[in-house]
Design a protein around this motif. Structure first.
Motif, PDB file in Angstrom:
ATOM      1  N   SER A  93       7.248  46.425  -3.053  1.00  0.00           N
ATOM      2  CA  SER A  93       7.556  44.994  -3.049  1.00  0.00           C
ATOM      3  C   SER A  93       6.262  44.201  -2.979  1.00  0.00           C
ATOM      4  O   SER A  93       5.240  44.676  -2.478  1.00  0.00           O
ATOM      5  CB  SER A  93       8.452  44.628  -1.865  1.00  0.00           C
ATOM      6  OG  SER A  93       7.761  44.817  -0.637  1.00  0.00           O
ATOM      7  N   TYR A  94       6.319  42.967  -3.492  1.00  0.00           N
ATOM      8  CA  TYR A  94       5.144  42.108  -3.448  1.00  0.00           C
ATOM      9  C   TYR A  94       4.747  41.799  -2.009  1.00  0.00           C
ATOM     10  O   TYR A  94       3.556  41.777  -1.671  1.00  0.00           O
ATOM     11  CB  TYR A  94       5.409  40.806  -4.206  1.00  0.00           C
ATOM     12  CG  TYR A  94       5.297  40.943  -5.706  1.00  0.00           C
ATOM     13  CD1 TYR A  94       4.047  40.932  -6.329  1.00  0.00           C
ATOM     14  CD2 TYR A  94       6.429  41.090  -6.494  1.00  0.00           C
ATOM     15  CE1 TYR A  94       3.939  41.058  -7.703  1.00  0.00           C
ATOM     16  CE2 TYR A  94       6.335  41.218  -7.866  1.00  0.00           C
ATOM     17  CZ  TYR A  94       5.077  41.204  -8.470  1.00  0.00           C
ATOM     18  OH  TYR A  94       4.974  41.331  -9.834  1.00  0.00           O
ATOM     19  N   LEU A  95       5.732  41.565  -1.156  1.00  0.00           N
ATOM     20  CA  LEU A  95       5.443  41.256   0.241  1.00  0.00           C
ATOM     21  C   LEU A  95       4.729  42.416   0.910  1.00  0.00           C
ATOM     22  O   LEU A  95       3.762  42.216   1.673  1.00  0.00           O
ATOM     23  CB  LEU A  95       6.735  40.926   0.981  1.00  0.00           C
ATOM     24  CG  LEU A  95       6.591  40.599   2.470  1.00  0.00           C
ATOM     25  CD1 LEU A  95       5.683  39.384   2.670  1.00  0.00           C
ATOM     26  CD2 LEU A  95       7.963  40.363   3.104  1.00  0.00           C
ATOM     27  N   GLY A  96       5.163  43.634   0.636  1.00  0.00           N
ATOM     28  CA  GLY A  96       4.522  44.802   1.235  1.00  0.00           C
ATOM     29  C   GLY A  96       3.072  44.946   0.795  1.00  0.00           C
ATOM     30  O   GLY A  96       2.192  45.238   1.606  1.00  0.00           O
ATOM     31  N   VAL A  97       2.805  44.739  -0.498  1.00  0.00           N
ATOM     32  CA  VAL A  97       1.431  44.862  -0.997  1.00  0.00           C
ATOM     33  C   VAL A  97       0.551  43.750  -0.419  1.00  0.00           C
ATOM     34  O   VAL A  97      -0.605  43.983  -0.051  1.00  0.00           O
ATOM     35  CB  VAL A  97       1.411  44.827  -2.533  1.00  0.00           C
ATOM     36  CG1 VAL A  97      -0.014  44.968  -3.050  1.00  0.00           C
ATOM     37  CG2 VAL A  97       2.276  45.936  -3.110  1.00  0.00           C
ATOM     38  N   ILE A  98       1.091  42.543  -0.318  1.00  0.00           N
ATOM     39  CA  ILE A  98       0.321  41.421   0.250  1.00  0.00           C
ATOM     40  C   ILE A  98      -0.043  41.714   1.696  1.00  0.00           C
ATOM     41  O   ILE A  98      -1.185  41.494   2.128  1.00  0.00           O
ATOM     42  CB  ILE A  98       1.126  40.115   0.126  1.00  0.00           C
ATOM     43  CG1 ILE A  98       1.183  39.670  -1.334  1.00  0.00           C
ATOM     44  CG2 ILE A  98       0.524  39.019   0.991  1.00  0.00           C
ATOM     45  CD1 ILE A  98       2.084  38.475  -1.580  1.00  0.00           C
ATOM     46  N   ILE A  99       0.913  42.219   2.477  1.00  0.00           N
ATOM     47  CA  ILE A  99       0.638  42.544   3.879  1.00  0.00           C
ATOM     48  C   ILE A  99      -0.408  43.654   3.980  1.00  0.00           C
ATOM     49  O   ILE A  99      -1.331  43.595   4.798  1.00  0.00           O
ATOM     50  CB  ILE A  99       1.933  42.938   4.602  1.00  0.00           C
ATOM     51  CG1 ILE A  99       2.882  41.744   4.689  1.00  0.00           C
ATOM     52  CG2 ILE A  99       1.629  43.481   5.993  1.00  0.00           C
ATOM     53  CD1 ILE A  99       4.247  42.072   5.264  1.00  0.00           C
ATOM     54  N   ALA A 100      -0.274  44.673   3.123  1.00  0.00           N
ATOM     55  CA  ALA A 100      -1.224  45.780   3.146  1.00  0.00           C
ATOM     56  C   ALA A 100      -2.638  45.298   2.823  1.00  0.00           C
ATOM     57  O   ALA A 100      -3.615  45.690   3.481  1.00  0.00           O
ATOM     58  CB  ALA A 100      -0.792  46.860   2.157  1.00  0.00           C
ATOM     59  N   HIS A 101      -2.760  44.448   1.813  1.00  0.00           N
ATOM     60  CA  HIS A 101      -4.079  43.920   1.469  1.00  0.00           C
ATOM     61  C   HIS A 101      -4.603  42.996   2.563  1.00  0.00           C
ATOM     62  O   HIS A 101      -5.821  42.969   2.838  1.00  0.00           O
ATOM     63  CB  HIS A 101      -4.005  43.163   0.143  1.00  0.00           C
ATOM     64  CG  HIS A 101      -3.976  44.059  -1.047  1.00  0.00           C
ATOM     65  ND1 HIS A 101      -4.419  43.676  -2.289  1.00  0.00           N
ATOM     66  CD2 HIS A 101      -3.554  45.342  -1.196  1.00  0.00           C
ATOM     67  CE1 HIS A 101      -4.276  44.666  -3.139  1.00  0.00           C
ATOM     68  NE2 HIS A 101      -3.742  45.694  -2.503  1.00  0.00           N
ATOM     69  N   ALA A 102      -3.716  42.222   3.189  1.00  0.00           N
ATOM     70  CA  ALA A 102      -4.142  41.321   4.264  1.00  0.00           C
ATOM     71  C   ALA A 102      -4.710  42.105   5.442  1.00  0.00           C
ATOM     72  O   ALA A 102      -5.671  41.659   6.089  1.00  0.00           O
ATOM     73  CB  ALA A 102      -2.976  40.454   4.719  1.00  0.00           C
ATOM     74  N   VAL A 103      -4.130  43.263   5.735  1.00  0.00           N
ATOM     75  CA  VAL A 103      -4.644  44.103   6.822  1.00  0.00           C
ATOM     76  C   VAL A 103      -6.097  44.489   6.558  1.00  0.00           C
ATOM     77  O   VAL A 103      -6.941  44.487   7.464  1.00  0.00           O
ATOM     78  CB  VAL A 103      -3.769  45.357   6.985  1.00  0.00           C
ATOM     79  CG1 VAL A 103      -4.423  46.361   7.929  1.00  0.00           C
ATOM     80  CG2 VAL A 103      -2.386  44.980   7.503  1.00  0.00           C
TER      81      VAL A 103
ATOM     82  N   ARG B 168      10.587  52.840   5.984  1.00  0.00           N
ATOM     83  CA  ARG B 168      11.569  52.585   7.046  1.00  0.00           C
ATOM     84  C   ARG B 168      11.936  51.099   7.128  1.00  0.00           C
ATOM     85  O   ARG B 168      13.036  50.756   7.548  1.00  0.00           O
ATOM     86  CB  ARG B 168      11.018  53.055   8.385  1.00  0.00           C
ATOM     87  CG  ARG B 168      10.772  54.559   8.448  1.00  0.00           C
ATOM     88  CD  ARG B 168      10.273  54.974   9.819  1.00  0.00           C
ATOM     89  NE  ARG B 168      10.074  56.423   9.911  1.00  0.00           N
ATOM     90  CZ  ARG B 168       9.655  57.062  10.999  1.00  0.00           C
ATOM     91  NH1 ARG B 168       9.379  56.345  12.098  1.00  0.00           N
ATOM     92  NH2 ARG B 168       9.504  58.369  10.997  1.00  0.00           N
ATOM     93  N   MET B 169      11.001  50.227   6.736  1.00  0.00           N
ATOM     94  CA  MET B 169      11.236  48.782   6.848  1.00  0.00           C
ATOM     95  C   MET B 169      11.810  48.179   5.568  1.00  0.00           C
ATOM     96  O   MET B 169      12.161  47.007   5.543  1.00  0.00           O
ATOM     97  CB  MET B 169       9.919  48.080   7.197  1.00  0.00           C
ATOM     98  CG  MET B 169       9.327  48.481   8.529  1.00  0.00           C
ATOM     99  SD  MET B 169       7.726  47.672   8.836  1.00  0.00           S
ATOM    100  CE  MET B 169       8.199  45.935   8.798  1.00  0.00           C
ATOM    101  N   GLY B 170      11.883  48.948   4.511  1.00  0.00           N
ATOM    102  CA  GLY B 170      12.405  48.439   3.251  1.00  0.00           C
ATOM    103  C   GLY B 170      11.422  47.574   2.484  1.00  0.00           C
ATOM    104  O   GLY B 170      11.825  46.767   1.636  1.00  0.00           O
ATOM    105  N   LEU B 171      10.116  47.731   2.760  1.00  0.00           N
ATOM    106  CA  LEU B 171       9.094  46.942   2.074  1.00  0.00           C
ATOM    107  C   LEU B 171       8.379  47.725   0.981  1.00  0.00           C
ATOM    108  O   LEU B 171       7.462  47.194   0.343  1.00  0.00           O
ATOM    109  CB  LEU B 171       8.051  46.448   3.081  1.00  0.00           C
ATOM    110  CG  LEU B 171       8.519  45.398   4.083  1.00  0.00           C
ATOM    111  CD1 LEU B 171       7.413  45.090   5.075  1.00  0.00           C
ATOM    112  CD2 LEU B 171       8.953  44.121   3.360  1.00  0.00           C
ATOM    113  N   ALA B 172       8.795  48.963   0.749  1.00  0.00           N
ATOM    114  CA  ALA B 172       8.137  49.770  -0.270  1.00  0.00           C
ATOM    115  C   ALA B 172       8.363  49.166  -1.652  1.00  0.00           C
ATOM    116  O   ALA B 172       9.440  48.649  -1.963  1.00  0.00           O
ATOM    117  CB  ALA B 172       8.661  51.207  -0.225  1.00  0.00           C
TER     118      ALA B 172
END
Length: 277
Positions: free
Chosen positions: A138-148, A132-136
Protein backbone atom coordinates in the motif's frame (compact mmCIF):
# COMPACT_ATOMS: atom_id res chain seq x y z
CA UNK A 1 50.90 40.26 8.62
CA UNK A 2 48.89 37.19 7.63
CA UNK A 3 48.30 34.17 9.83
CA UNK A 4 50.15 31.98 7.34
CA UNK A 5 53.23 34.18 7.71
CA UNK A 6 53.09 34.06 11.51
CA UNK A 7 52.61 30.31 11.84
CA UNK A 8 55.44 28.15 10.43
CA UNK A 9 54.12 25.87 7.73
CA UNK A 10 50.75 27.62 7.65
CA UNK A 11 50.77 28.08 3.89
CA UNK A 12 51.71 24.44 3.33
CA UNK A 13 48.97 23.27 5.67
CA UNK A 14 46.37 25.42 3.91
CA UNK A 15 47.49 24.08 0.54
CA UNK A 16 47.31 20.50 1.83
CA UNK A 17 43.85 21.10 3.24
CA UNK A 18 42.67 22.60 -0.04
CA UNK A 19 44.08 19.68 -2.00
CA UNK A 20 42.43 17.17 0.33
CA UNK A 21 39.08 18.96 -0.03
CA UNK A 22 39.40 19.00 -3.81
CA UNK A 23 40.19 15.26 -3.85
CA UNK A 24 37.19 14.51 -1.61
CA UNK A 25 34.86 16.51 -3.88
CA UNK A 26 36.30 14.79 -6.96
CA UNK A 27 35.85 11.38 -5.34
CA UNK A 28 32.16 12.14 -4.77
CA UNK A 29 31.46 13.73 -8.16
CA UNK A 30 33.48 11.59 -10.58
CA UNK A 31 30.97 8.69 -10.61
CA UNK A 32 28.20 11.17 -11.49
CA UNK A 33 30.33 12.80 -14.17
CA UNK A 34 30.99 9.36 -15.63
CA UNK A 35 27.36 8.16 -15.81
CA UNK A 36 25.21 11.26 -16.40
CA UNK A 37 26.50 12.16 -19.91
CA UNK A 38 25.42 8.70 -21.07
CA UNK A 39 21.81 9.83 -20.60
CA UNK A 40 22.27 11.91 -23.77
CA UNK A 41 23.74 9.22 -26.02
CA UNK A 42 22.03 7.86 -29.12
CA UNK A 43 23.60 4.45 -28.57
CA UNK A 44 21.74 1.53 -27.02
CA UNK A 45 24.72 0.70 -24.81
CA UNK A 46 26.35 2.43 -21.85
CA UNK A 47 29.70 2.90 -23.55
CA UNK A 48 32.24 5.62 -24.23
CA UNK A 49 32.93 7.45 -26.45
CA UNK A 50 29.41 8.78 -27.02
CA UNK A 51 28.53 8.24 -30.67
CA UNK A 52 26.24 11.27 -30.81
CA UNK A 53 23.99 13.47 -28.64
CA UNK A 54 20.34 12.50 -28.37
CA UNK A 55 17.31 12.91 -26.11
CA UNK A 56 15.87 9.56 -27.15
CA UNK A 57 16.17 7.96 -23.72
CA UNK A 58 14.23 10.72 -22.01
CA UNK A 59 11.56 10.16 -24.65
CA UNK A 60 11.71 6.44 -23.89
CA UNK A 61 11.06 7.19 -20.22
CA UNK A 62 8.10 9.41 -21.10
CA UNK A 63 6.62 6.81 -23.46
CA UNK A 64 7.09 3.87 -21.09
CA UNK A 65 4.16 3.30 -18.76
CA UNK A 66 6.38 1.51 -16.23
CA UNK A 67 8.86 4.40 -16.02
CA UNK A 68 6.25 7.15 -15.87
CA UNK A 69 4.35 5.29 -13.15
CA UNK A 70 7.61 4.86 -11.22
CA UNK A 71 8.36 8.59 -11.46
CA UNK A 72 4.86 9.53 -10.28
CA UNK A 73 5.06 6.99 -7.45
CA UNK A 74 8.43 8.38 -6.34
CA UNK A 75 7.02 11.90 -6.21
CA UNK A 76 3.95 10.78 -4.25
CA UNK A 77 5.85 8.58 -1.81
CA UNK A 78 8.77 11.01 -1.49
CA UNK A 79 6.48 13.95 -0.75
CA UNK A 80 4.45 12.00 1.79
CA UNK A 81 7.51 10.58 3.51
CA UNK A 82 9.14 14.03 3.62
CA UNK A 83 6.10 15.63 5.25
CA UNK A 84 5.77 12.87 7.86
CA UNK A 85 9.50 12.74 8.60
CA UNK A 86 9.83 16.53 8.80
CA UNK A 87 6.98 16.82 11.31
CA UNK A 88 8.17 13.92 13.47
CA UNK A 89 11.86 14.86 13.26
CA UNK A 90 11.20 18.51 14.10
CA UNK A 91 9.00 17.64 17.07
CA UNK A 92 11.60 15.15 18.29
CA UNK A 93 14.38 17.72 18.01
CA UNK A 94 12.30 20.28 19.92
CA UNK A 95 11.43 17.77 22.62
CA UNK A 96 14.98 16.49 23.08
CA UNK A 97 16.76 19.85 23.05
CA UNK A 98 16.41 20.25 26.81
CA UNK A 99 18.28 18.11 29.30
CA UNK A 100 15.12 18.07 31.43
CA UNK A 101 13.73 15.22 29.33
CA UNK A 102 14.46 11.90 31.08
CA UNK A 103 16.78 9.59 29.11
CA UNK A 104 17.11 12.18 26.32
CA UNK A 105 20.35 10.60 25.12
CA UNK A 106 18.75 7.16 24.90
CA UNK A 107 15.71 8.54 23.08
CA UNK A 108 17.92 10.37 20.60
CA UNK A 109 19.83 7.16 19.92
CA UNK A 110 16.55 5.34 19.27
CA UNK A 111 15.53 7.98 16.73
CA UNK A 112 18.91 7.61 15.00
CA UNK A 113 18.78 3.80 14.82
CA UNK A 114 17.41 3.67 11.24
CA UNK A 115 20.67 5.28 10.09
CA UNK A 116 22.79 2.39 11.40
CA UNK A 117 20.49 -0.65 11.27
CA UNK A 118 20.91 -2.54 7.95
CA UNK A 119 18.10 -1.79 5.52
CA UNK A 120 17.51 -5.52 4.99
CA UNK A 121 16.76 -5.98 8.69
CA UNK A 122 14.32 -3.06 8.65
CA UNK A 123 12.73 -4.36 5.46
CA UNK A 124 12.13 -7.85 6.84
CA UNK A 125 10.74 -6.46 10.10
CA UNK A 126 8.41 -4.05 8.32
CA UNK A 127 7.22 -6.74 5.95
CA UNK A 128 6.21 -8.98 8.88
CA UNK A 129 4.59 -6.06 10.72
CA UNK A 130 2.73 -4.81 7.66
CA UNK A 131 1.35 -8.27 6.94
CA UNK A 132 -0.32 -8.25 10.36
CA UNK A 133 -1.52 -4.63 10.10
CA UNK A 134 -2.86 -4.88 6.56
CA UNK A 135 -0.45 -2.24 5.21
CA UNK A 136 1.45 -4.53 2.86
CA UNK A 137 1.60 -3.37 -0.77
CA UNK A 138 0.00 0.00 0.00
CA UNK A 139 1.06 3.59 -0.55
CA UNK A 140 0.59 4.36 3.14
CA UNK A 141 2.87 1.50 4.14
CA UNK A 142 5.65 2.59 1.77
CA UNK A 143 5.36 6.23 2.92
CA UNK A 144 5.65 5.18 6.57
CA UNK A 145 8.60 2.91 5.79
CA UNK A 146 10.43 5.69 3.96
CA UNK A 147 9.57 8.19 6.72
CA UNK A 148 11.22 5.91 9.29
CA UNK A 149 14.45 6.13 7.29
CA UNK A 150 14.14 9.90 6.81
CA UNK A 151 13.40 10.96 10.40
CA UNK A 152 17.06 10.76 11.58
CA UNK A 153 18.20 13.18 8.86
CA UNK A 154 15.59 15.72 9.90
CA UNK A 155 16.39 15.25 13.58
CA UNK A 156 20.12 15.83 13.06
CA UNK A 157 19.65 18.97 10.96
CA UNK A 158 16.99 20.54 13.18
CA UNK A 159 18.99 19.72 16.31
CA UNK A 160 21.97 21.51 14.78
CA UNK A 161 19.91 24.63 14.13
CA UNK A 162 18.45 24.58 17.64
CA UNK A 163 21.87 24.07 19.21
CA UNK A 164 23.16 27.24 17.54
CA UNK A 165 20.19 29.26 18.77
CA UNK A 166 20.58 31.39 21.88
CA UNK A 167 17.92 30.38 24.47
CA UNK A 168 18.00 33.95 25.74
CA UNK A 169 16.00 35.00 22.68
CA UNK A 170 13.08 32.79 23.71
CA UNK A 171 13.32 33.94 27.32
CA UNK A 172 13.36 37.55 26.21
CA UNK A 173 10.23 37.06 24.11
CA UNK A 174 8.49 35.32 27.00
CA UNK A 175 9.49 38.08 29.43
CA UNK A 176 7.88 40.63 27.11
CA UNK A 177 4.56 38.86 27.43
CA UNK A 178 4.58 36.51 24.44
CA UNK A 179 2.70 33.27 24.93
CA UNK A 180 4.52 29.95 24.38
CA UNK A 181 2.73 29.58 21.03
CA UNK A 182 3.85 33.02 19.90
CA UNK A 183 7.42 32.37 21.10
CA UNK A 184 7.52 29.18 19.08
CA UNK A 185 5.94 30.72 15.97
CA UNK A 186 7.86 34.01 15.93
CA UNK A 187 11.22 33.06 17.47
CA UNK A 188 11.95 29.33 17.59
CA UNK A 189 10.45 28.28 14.26
CA UNK A 190 12.09 31.00 12.10
CA UNK A 191 15.50 30.32 13.63
CA UNK A 192 15.11 26.56 13.18
CA UNK A 193 13.73 26.87 9.65
CA UNK A 194 17.11 26.42 7.85
CA UNK A 195 17.59 23.10 9.61
CA UNK A 196 14.01 22.06 8.92
CA UNK A 197 14.31 22.82 5.21
CA UNK A 198 17.69 21.10 4.94
CA UNK A 199 16.33 18.05 6.74
CA UNK A 200 13.35 17.98 4.39
CA UNK A 201 15.67 17.99 1.36
CA UNK A 202 17.72 15.13 2.81
CA UNK A 203 14.50 13.26 3.58
CA UNK A 204 13.19 13.63 0.04
CA UNK A 205 16.52 12.62 -1.47
CA UNK A 206 16.69 9.58 0.81
CA UNK A 207 13.20 8.53 -0.22
CA UNK A 208 14.03 8.92 -3.92
CA UNK A 209 17.14 6.78 -3.52
CA UNK A 210 15.69 4.03 -1.30
CA UNK A 211 15.34 0.63 -2.95
CA UNK A 212 16.00 -2.13 -0.38
CA UNK A 213 13.07 -1.47 1.94
CA UNK A 214 10.85 -0.72 -1.06
CA UNK A 215 11.53 -4.22 -2.35
CA UNK A 216 10.11 -5.64 0.89
CA UNK A 217 7.08 -3.44 1.54
CA UNK A 218 5.92 -2.17 -1.87
CA UNK A 219 3.67 -3.96 -4.32
CA UNK A 220 3.61 -3.77 -8.12
CA UNK A 221 1.53 -0.58 -8.01
CA UNK A 222 3.99 1.18 -5.69
CA UNK A 223 7.11 0.69 -7.82
CA UNK A 224 9.38 3.70 -7.31
CA UNK A 225 11.99 5.11 -9.67
CA UNK A 226 14.86 3.57 -7.70
CA UNK A 227 13.17 0.15 -7.71
CA UNK A 228 12.47 0.41 -11.44
CA UNK A 229 16.13 1.25 -12.03
CA UNK A 230 17.16 -1.77 -9.95
CA UNK A 231 14.84 -4.04 -11.92
CA UNK A 232 16.10 -2.65 -15.22
CA UNK A 233 19.70 -3.30 -14.19
CA UNK A 234 18.84 -6.94 -13.63
CA UNK A 235 17.02 -7.32 -16.95
CA UNK A 236 18.65 -4.97 -19.45
CA UNK A 237 21.32 -2.30 -18.96
CA UNK A 238 20.43 0.64 -21.19
CA UNK A 239 21.00 4.43 -21.17
CA UNK A 240 17.43 4.80 -19.91
CA UNK A 241 18.87 4.08 -16.46
CA UNK A 242 21.28 7.01 -16.85
CA UNK A 243 18.36 9.20 -17.92
CA UNK A 244 16.42 8.17 -14.81
CA UNK A 245 19.47 8.93 -12.65
CA UNK A 246 19.69 12.34 -14.31
CA UNK A 247 16.06 13.03 -13.37
CA UNK A 248 16.78 12.14 -9.73
CA UNK A 249 19.78 14.46 -9.72
CA UNK A 250 17.75 17.31 -11.22
CA UNK A 251 14.97 16.88 -8.65
CA UNK A 252 17.47 16.92 -5.78
CA UNK A 253 19.28 19.93 -7.24
CA UNK A 254 16.02 21.86 -7.63
CA UNK A 255 15.15 21.13 -4.01
CA UNK A 256 18.54 22.41 -2.87
CA UNK A 257 18.06 25.58 -4.92
CA UNK A 258 14.61 26.04 -3.37
CA UNK A 259 16.04 25.69 0.14
CA UNK A 260 18.88 28.11 -0.58
CA UNK A 261 16.41 30.57 -2.12
CA UNK A 262 14.10 30.34 0.88
CA UNK A 263 17.04 30.87 3.26
CA UNK A 264 18.18 33.89 1.24
CA UNK A 265 14.70 35.41 1.24
CA UNK A 266 14.42 34.88 4.99
CA UNK A 267 17.82 36.50 5.57
CA UNK A 268 16.86 39.51 3.43
CA UNK A 269 13.58 39.94 5.31
CA UNK A 270 15.39 39.72 8.64
CA UNK A 271 17.94 42.29 7.47
CA UNK A 272 15.22 44.68 6.31
CA UNK A 273 13.41 44.23 9.61
CA UNK A 274 16.58 45.10 11.54
CA UNK A 275 17.26 48.13 9.35
CA UNK A 276 13.63 49.27 9.62
CA UNK A 277 13.70 49.08 13.38
Amino acid sequence: MSVAAVRPGGAAFNALRLAFGALAVAFLLLPLVAILPLAFTDSVFLVYPISGPSMRWFGALAESQAWTRAIVNSLIIGTGATVVATVIGTLAALGLRRELVPFSGLLRSIFLLPMVVPAVVLGVGMQILYARMGLASSYLGVIIAHAVLCVPFVLVNVSGSLASMDPALERAAASLGASPVNVFRNVTLPLAMPGILTGAVFAFATSLDEVVITLFVAGPNQTTLARQMFSSLRENISPAIAAAAFIIMILTFLLLLAVKGAALVQALRRKRGIEGS
